[in-house]
Structures are given as C-alpha cells and as structure tokens.
Design an enzyme around this catalytic site. Structure first.
Site, short mmCIF file in Angstrom:
data_model
loop_
_atom_site.label_atom_id
_atom_site.label_comp_id
_atom_site.label_asym_id
_atom_site.label_seq_id
_atom_site.Cartn_x
_atom_site.Cartn_y
_atom_site.Cartn_z
N GLU A 100 0.82 -1.21 0.00
CA GLU A 100 0.00 0.00 0.00
C GLU A 100 0.85 1.26 0.00
O GLU A 100 0.57 2.22 -0.72
CB GLU A 100 -0.96 0.01 1.18
CG GLU A 100 -1.92 1.17 1.10
CD GLU A 100 -3.11 1.03 2.02
OE1 GLU A 100 -3.60 2.08 2.44
OE2 GLU A 100 -3.53 -0.10 2.31
N PHE B 13 -0.34 -14.57 1.12
CA PHE B 13 0.99 -14.96 1.57
C PHE B 13 1.31 -16.35 1.03
O PHE B 13 0.54 -17.29 1.21
CB PHE B 13 1.06 -14.92 3.09
CG PHE B 13 0.48 -13.64 3.63
CD1 PHE B 13 1.15 -12.44 3.47
CD2 PHE B 13 -0.75 -13.62 4.25
CE1 PHE B 13 0.61 -11.25 3.92
CE2 PHE B 13 -1.30 -12.44 4.72
CZ PHE B 13 -0.62 -11.25 4.55
N ARG C 227 4.95 -17.72 0.78
CA ARG C 227 6.17 -18.32 1.30
C ARG C 227 6.72 -17.35 2.36
O ARG C 227 6.72 -16.15 2.15
CB ARG C 227 7.17 -18.46 0.15
CG ARG C 227 8.59 -18.74 0.53
CD ARG C 227 9.53 -18.65 -0.68
NE ARG C 227 9.23 -19.65 -1.68
CZ ARG C 227 9.72 -20.89 -1.68
NH1 ARG C 227 10.53 -21.27 -0.73
NH2 ARG C 227 9.40 -21.72 -2.65
#
Length: 144
Positions: free
Chosen positions: A55, A82, A84
């Site tokens: 962001e 997400f 890894r």
C-alpha cells in the site's frame, strides 16, 4: 530519485523502514531490510508488513503522478496473499499498475525474498481525489 515529490518514505512507511527504489506512473519498486520488530512470534515476517509495503509503495507512486494534477492518492483496498515466509534478509517489492482511472488506480505487487522467490502478492486499489486545503498542509510536512 530526481524529479519526484517524494525522495523517501515518510510517516508510518518510514517508521517500519520502507525504502523507495523507483516510483513511476506504471511501475514502482521498494525494499525493506527485515528487523526483529517485523517478525511475528514464530519468526516470520508479519503479514501486515507485506500489506503495508504494497500500500505504501502504490500510494506514493500514484501520488508522485497525481499531485501535480491537483489530486491526492490514498489506499482504498488491499488484498494480500501470503505464499512463502521470509525470516531474514530483505523483502523486495515490485508494483505494476494495471489500471489508471479518473477516481481509482489498481496495482499488483509482487513481494519476494533475496533469492527472488515470490513470497506474497497484493492487489491494491488507490483512491484518487481532488486535493483539499488540509491535504496541502499534510503534503508539505510529508515531503521534507
């Protein structure tokens, strides 16, 4: 970075350590050196760090174009997945603009580790709104 209104991050983004490498109308790059404060209890970079990087990078990049046109830029939505974990080193972010509309810009952000493995992906929508009088004062403080 010459000719940009932001030479470095400010506010919250500076607090957690986001470093701008490139801010442009179609692409942005940044990085973050992982510190112990970025880790959740199991030793992995906290998911909020990835979302904040995405962001911050896209908001500043959109603003680097739109401010001179009299518009402010701020996050409207952020969806981060997400893939890894990262436990140490540097988080590398590459943002690619997918849409530049009159009131919103949409970006896709890839976040990778030092081995260039994809660790998280984000889709961020940035709201583009006319600058108000309070925005000009905040901008003056942010571009120091």
């Amino acid at each position: 970075m010459p000719d940009l209104p932001f030479s470095s991050s400010s506010g919250f983004d500076a607090f957690y350590g986001l470093e701008f490498l490139e801010l442009g109308p179609e692409r942005a790059r940044g990085q973050l050196l992982v510190r112990p404060e970025h880790l959740q209890p199991f030793g992995l970079v906290h998911g909020g760090v990835y979302a904040a990087m995405a962001e911050g990078l896209t908001s500043f990049s959109t603003a680097s174009v739109m401010l001179e046109r009299g518009f402010a830029a701020s996050g409207l939505s952020n969806h981060t997945s997400f893939l890894r974990p990262i436990t140490a080193g540097t988080v590398h972010a590459l943002a690619t603009r997918r849409h530049a509309g009159r009131t919103t810009w949409v970006w896709e952000v890839e976040l990778a580790d030092d081995a260039d493995r994809l660790c998280a992906i984000s889709r961020v929508t940035i709201a583009v709104r006319p600058l108000g009088p309070d925005d000009a004062r905040a901008l003056a403080d942010a571009t120091v």
